[in-house]
Design an enzyme around this catalytic site. Structure first.
Site, PDB file in Angstrom:
ATOM      1  CG  ASP A   1      35.303  42.911  40.511  1.00  0.00           C
ATOM      2  OD1 ASP A   1      34.410  42.377  39.823  1.00  0.00           O
ATOM      3  OD2 ASP A   1      36.512  42.873  40.207  1.00  0.00           O
TER       4      ASP A   1
ATOM      5  NE  ARG B   1      43.124  41.630  27.622  1.00  0.00           N
ATOM      6  CZ  ARG B   1      42.112  40.930  28.138  1.00  0.00           C
ATOM      7  NH1 ARG B   1      42.169  40.515  29.388  1.00  0.00           N
ATOM      8  NH2 ARG B   1      41.045  40.677  27.420  1.00  0.00           N
TER       9      ARG B   1
HETATM   10  C1  LIG Z   1      33.186  38.851  33.436  1.00  0.00           C
HETATM   11  S1  LIG Z   1      33.008  39.808  34.904  1.00  0.00           S
HETATM   12  C2  LIG Z   1      31.368  39.297  35.425  1.00  0.00           C
HETATM   13  C3  LIG Z   1      30.535  40.439  35.947  1.00  0.00           C
HETATM   14  C4  LIG Z   1      29.109  40.068  36.362  1.00  0.00           C
HETATM   15  N1  LIG Z   1      29.106  39.164  37.486  1.00  0.00           N
HETATM   16  C5  LIG Z   1      28.351  39.495  35.205  1.00  0.00           C
HETATM   17  O1  LIG Z   1      28.074  38.287  35.181  1.00  0.00           O
HETATM   18  O2  LIG Z   1      28.005  40.259  34.281  1.00  0.00           O
HETATM   19  C6  LIG Z   1      34.086  38.928  36.041  1.00  0.00           C
HETATM   20  C7  LIG Z   1      34.519  39.752  37.236  1.00  0.00           C
HETATM   21  O3  LIG Z   1      35.116  38.895  38.204  1.00  0.00           O
HETATM   22  C8  LIG Z   1      36.154  39.592  38.839  1.00  0.00           C
HETATM   23  N2  LIG Z   1      37.076  38.641  39.479  1.00  0.00           N
HETATM   24  C9  LIG Z   1      37.934  37.779  38.873  1.00  0.00           C
HETATM   25  N3  LIG Z   1      38.632  37.106  39.794  1.00  0.00           N
HETATM   26  C10 LIG Z   1      38.203  37.529  41.012  1.00  0.00           C
HETATM   27  C11 LIG Z   1      38.559  37.207  42.359  1.00  0.00           C
HETATM   28  N4  LIG Z   1      39.507  36.302  42.640  1.00  0.00           N
HETATM   29  N5  LIG Z   1      37.916  37.844  43.362  1.00  0.00           N
HETATM   30  C12 LIG Z   1      36.960  38.762  43.084  1.00  0.00           C
HETATM   31  N6  LIG Z   1      36.591  39.122  41.844  1.00  0.00           N
HETATM   32  C13 LIG Z   1      37.201  38.514  40.811  1.00  0.00           C
HETATM   33  C14 LIG Z   1      36.787  40.389  37.724  1.00  0.00           C
HETATM   34  O4  LIG Z   1      37.524  41.498  38.221  1.00  0.00           O
HETATM   35  C15 LIG Z   1      35.560  40.806  36.897  1.00  0.00           C
HETATM   36  O5  LIG Z   1      35.100  42.080  37.253  1.00  0.00           O
END
Ligand SMILES: C[S@@+](CC[C@H](N)C(=O)[O-])C[C@H]1O[C@@H](n2cnc3c(N)ncnc32)[C@H](O)[C@@H]1O
Length: 280
Positions: free
Chosen positions: A149, A45
């Site tokens: 997010d 990445r």
């Molecule tokens: C795998 S996706 C899950 C999306 C959705 N909730 C689902 O279950 O399909 C994880 C998301 O968490 C967000 N994320 C990770 N760390 C975070 C943080 N500290 N604060 C807010 N969002 C975060 C990432 O940017 C990503 O968009």
């Protein structure tokens, strides 16, 4: 073989020290727990970004992230490391619960809030919205829907709400026509959430590691497949802060592969991946 942009150095550039530094930065700034074994992923990445910037190594890149006072490069680092994978009606048991139990309970109220925390590219909050529209009909206006997010890139996609048409496969009959417009010409093969539905979701950037006690009390919090990347201590602090933001009787829905084993909290277990704050 020599790669463009001085990539030879970068390709060999993720030593133990660099991995430790990236790990510490990710943990401190956004709770991400990069376990040993993730070196190859981190390397793949970050090498791309090193190349884009024309830097010589990952070590140089880490210095650039730290030196950038705007925080923009840190955000790019987060974008590069976090996974945004999601889909419409993902983990359908939660949407069945929402439709059959949660929304009927909330329906008589004048207003209530639902929060999709870690909403990625929008499929989750739109799935909540469409489920609620079907269930609440004319009373949908009582629902306030917040979607947050950390990733501005994911949020931009969520607000644009343009998806490949095949992502709609498996949605209930009638939904594609009711909630989406089909792209034509250059947009052939894409669909877009209709503007009147897009306007019903309040998208905001929010890092869950930072304070959110200013948010209103929530009837339901979806925080699914986000905490999976956090260590137990970070998960526990976050669950307690969610607990504080839930109204009595409010629901917390987490990813089915997550579980709050070993996390101390005051919520009642309802069923796998479903918790509820005790009623007052
Ligand atoms: C795998 S996706 C899950 C999306 C959705 N909730 C689902 O279950 O399909 C994880 C998301 O968490 C967000 N994320 C990770 N760390 C975070 C943080 N500290 N604060 C807010 N969002 C975060 C990432 O940017 C990503 O968009």
């Amino acid at each position: 073989m020599k790669q463009p942009g001085g990539m030879q150095g970068a390709a060999a550039g993720l030593g133990e020290r660099e991995f430790r530094e990236v790990r510490e930065l990710a943990r401190r700034t956004f709770g991400l727990d990069l376990k040993p074994g993730k070196e190859a992923l981190v390397h793949a990445r970050l090498a791309r970004r090193v190349q884009e910037l024309g830097l010589g190594s990952i070590a140089e890149y880490i210095e650039a992230v730290k030196a950038d006072r705007t925080g923009l490069e840190l955000e790019r680092l987060i974008n590069a490391l976090a996974t945004n994978h999601t889909s419409f009606l993902r983990e359908p048991q939660h949407f069945a619960l929402l439709r059959e139990r949660i929304l009927p309970e909330l329906a008589p109220r004048a207003s209530f809030w639902i929060w999709s925390a870690g909403c990625s590219t929008g499929e989750e909050p739109y799935s909540i919205l469409f489920t609620a529209a079907e269930r609440l009909g004319a009373r949908l206006g009582a629902m306030r829907l917040l979607a947050t997010d950390i990733s501005t890139r994911a949020l931009e996609k969520a607000q644009a709400a343009i998806y490949p048409a095949e992502r709609l496969q498996g949605l209930p009959p009638g939904w594609p026509q009711k909630y989406f417009q089909r792209g034509t010409g250059r947009w052939e093969g894409s669909v877009r959430v209709k503007p009147e539905w897009r306007a019903r979701v309040d998208f905001r950037r929010l890092n869950l590691m930072e304070d959110f006690s200013f948010l209103p009390r929530m009837a339901v919090i979806f925080c699914r497949n986000v905490m999976i990347y956090f260590d137990k201590a970070t998960q526990e602090r976050l669950v307690r802060r969610f607990e504080d933001r839930l109204e009595p009787g409010g629901w917390l829905l987490i990813g089915h592969s997550e579980g709050l084993m070993g996390v101390r909290h005051g919520l009642e277990y309802v069923m796998p991946a479903v918790y509820r704050k005790p009623a007052a």
